[in-house]
Design a protein around this motif. Structure first.
Motif, mmCIF file in Angstrom:
data_model
loop_
_atom_site.group_PDB
_atom_site.id
_atom_site.type_symbol
_atom_site.label_atom_id
_atom_site.label_comp_id
_atom_site.label_asym_id
_atom_site.label_seq_id
_atom_site.Cartn_x
_atom_site.Cartn_y
_atom_site.Cartn_z
ATOM 1 N N VAL A 37 9.987 -22.995 32.714
ATOM 2 C CA VAL A 37 8.740 -23.557 32.179
ATOM 3 C C VAL A 37 8.236 -22.709 31.012
ATOM 4 O O VAL A 37 7.745 -23.238 30.004
ATOM 5 N N GLY A 38 8.382 -21.388 31.130
ATOM 6 C CA GLY A 38 7.978 -20.503 30.044
ATOM 7 C C GLY A 38 8.765 -20.749 28.769
ATOM 8 O O GLY A 38 8.204 -20.712 27.667
ATOM 9 N N LEU A 39 10.046 -21.032 28.903
ATOM 10 C CA LEU A 39 10.856 -21.323 27.714
ATOM 11 C C LEU A 39 10.460 -22.651 27.079
ATOM 12 O O LEU A 39 10.429 -22.777 25.846
ATOM 13 N N VAL A 40 10.136 -23.631 27.904
ATOM 14 C CA VAL A 40 9.662 -24.912 27.366
ATOM 15 C C VAL A 40 8.322 -24.704 26.656
ATOM 16 O O VAL A 40 8.086 -25.254 25.569
ATOM 17 N N LEU A 41 7.453 -23.903 27.262
ATOM 18 C CA LEU A 41 6.162 -23.621 26.614
ATOM 19 C C LEU A 41 6.333 -22.842 25.319
ATOM 20 O O LEU A 41 5.539 -23.013 24.389
ATOM 21 N N LEU A 46 5.759 -22.989 19.439
ATOM 22 C CA LEU A 46 6.296 -22.959 18.075
ATOM 23 C C LEU A 46 6.111 -24.293 17.369
ATOM 24 O O LEU A 46 5.817 -24.336 16.160
ATOM 25 N N THR A 47 6.252 -25.382 18.110
ATOM 26 C CA THR A 47 6.056 -26.702 17.520
ATOM 27 C C THR A 47 4.596 -26.905 17.119
ATOM 28 O O THR A 47 4.300 -27.383 16.014
ATOM 29 N N ALA A 48 3.676 -26.542 18.022
ATOM 30 C CA ALA A 48 2.249 -26.700 17.722
ATOM 31 C C ALA A 48 1.848 -25.824 16.539
ATOM 32 O O ALA A 48 1.078 -26.257 15.672
ATOM 33 N N ALA A 49 2.356 -24.616 16.489
ATOM 34 C CA ALA A 49 2.035 -23.726 15.367
ATOM 35 C C ALA A 49 2.620 -24.268 14.066
ATOM 36 O O ALA A 49 1.987 -24.182 13.005
ATOM 37 N N GLY A 50 3.805 -24.821 14.147
ATOM 38 C CA GLY A 50 4.445 -25.368 12.946
ATOM 39 C C GLY A 50 3.696 -26.558 12.376
ATOM 40 O O GLY A 50 3.668 -26.770 11.154
ATOM 41 N N TYR A 51 3.090 -27.372 13.237
ATOM 42 C CA TYR A 51 2.348 -28.542 12.777
ATOM 43 C C TYR A 51 0.888 -28.237 12.493
ATOM 44 O O TYR A 51 0.132 -29.127 12.116
ATOM 45 N N ILE A 59 -3.140 -21.836 23.344
ATOM 46 C CA ILE A 59 -3.107 -22.185 24.767
ATOM 47 C C ILE A 59 -1.678 -22.145 25.296
ATOM 48 O O ILE A 59 -1.402 -21.552 26.340
ATOM 49 N N ALA A 60 -0.760 -22.791 24.592
ATOM 50 C CA ALA A 60 0.638 -22.806 25.032
ATOM 51 C C ALA A 60 1.248 -21.414 25.001
ATOM 52 O O ALA A 60 2.047 -21.057 25.873
ATOM 53 N N GLY A 61 0.857 -20.602 24.013
ATOM 54 C CA GLY A 61 1.379 -19.233 23.935
ATOM 55 C C GLY A 61 0.918 -18.379 25.102
ATOM 56 O O GLY A 61 1.691 -17.602 25.662
ATOM 57 N N ALA A 62 -0.345 -18.525 25.477
ATOM 58 C CA ALA A 62 -0.865 -17.764 26.621
ATOM 59 C C ALA A 62 -0.178 -18.192 27.916
ATOM 60 O O ALA A 62 0.232 -17.348 28.730
ATOM 61 N N LEU A 63 -0.037 -19.499 28.103
ATOM 62 C CA LEU A 63 0.648 -19.993 29.301
ATOM 63 C C LEU A 63 2.121 -19.574 29.314
ATOM 64 O O LEU A 63 2.682 -19.279 30.367
ATOM 65 N N CYS A 64 2.731 -19.554 28.142
ATOM 66 C CA CYS A 64 4.125 -19.116 28.025
ATOM 67 C C CYS A 64 4.273 -17.680 28.494
ATOM 68 O O CYS A 64 5.171 -17.358 29.272
#
Length: 85
Positions: A37-41, A46-51, A59-64
């Motif tokens: 799950v951490g790898l998916v996050l 990276l996708t959210a940051a890229g867009y 949020i995704a980085g913290a959960l990752c």
């Protein structure tokens, strides 16, 4: 001819882990799932940051980080428990 009993892997004379040890032990599965799950996050981060979605990236980085650290911690703790046994 008398042959000694052999067990595979030879755990009495080696301290090295054998292949598949983490997957054989079902107590590792929650840790392995958290790592997955951490790898998916990480990919989502990276996708959210890229867009340009900075809020979602944070949020995704913290959960990752939580999932990866928690999963690795569970796997390491179980590995140490097995080796101490």
């Amino acid at each position: 001819m008398n042959q000694p009993d052999h067990e595979f892997p030879d755990e009495s004379r080696t301290i090295r882990p054998h292949a598949g040890e983490s997957i054989e032990d079902t107590r590792n599965w929650p840790g392995l799932a958290l790592v997955a799950v951490g790898l998916v996050l990480l990919a989502l981060t990276l996708t959210a940051a890229g867009y340009g979605f900075a809020g979602w990236a944070v949020i995704a980085g913290a959960l990752c980080g939580v999932c990866l650290l928690g999963g690795i911690g569970i796997v390491v703790a179980e590995h140490r428990r097995v080796k101490a046994r």
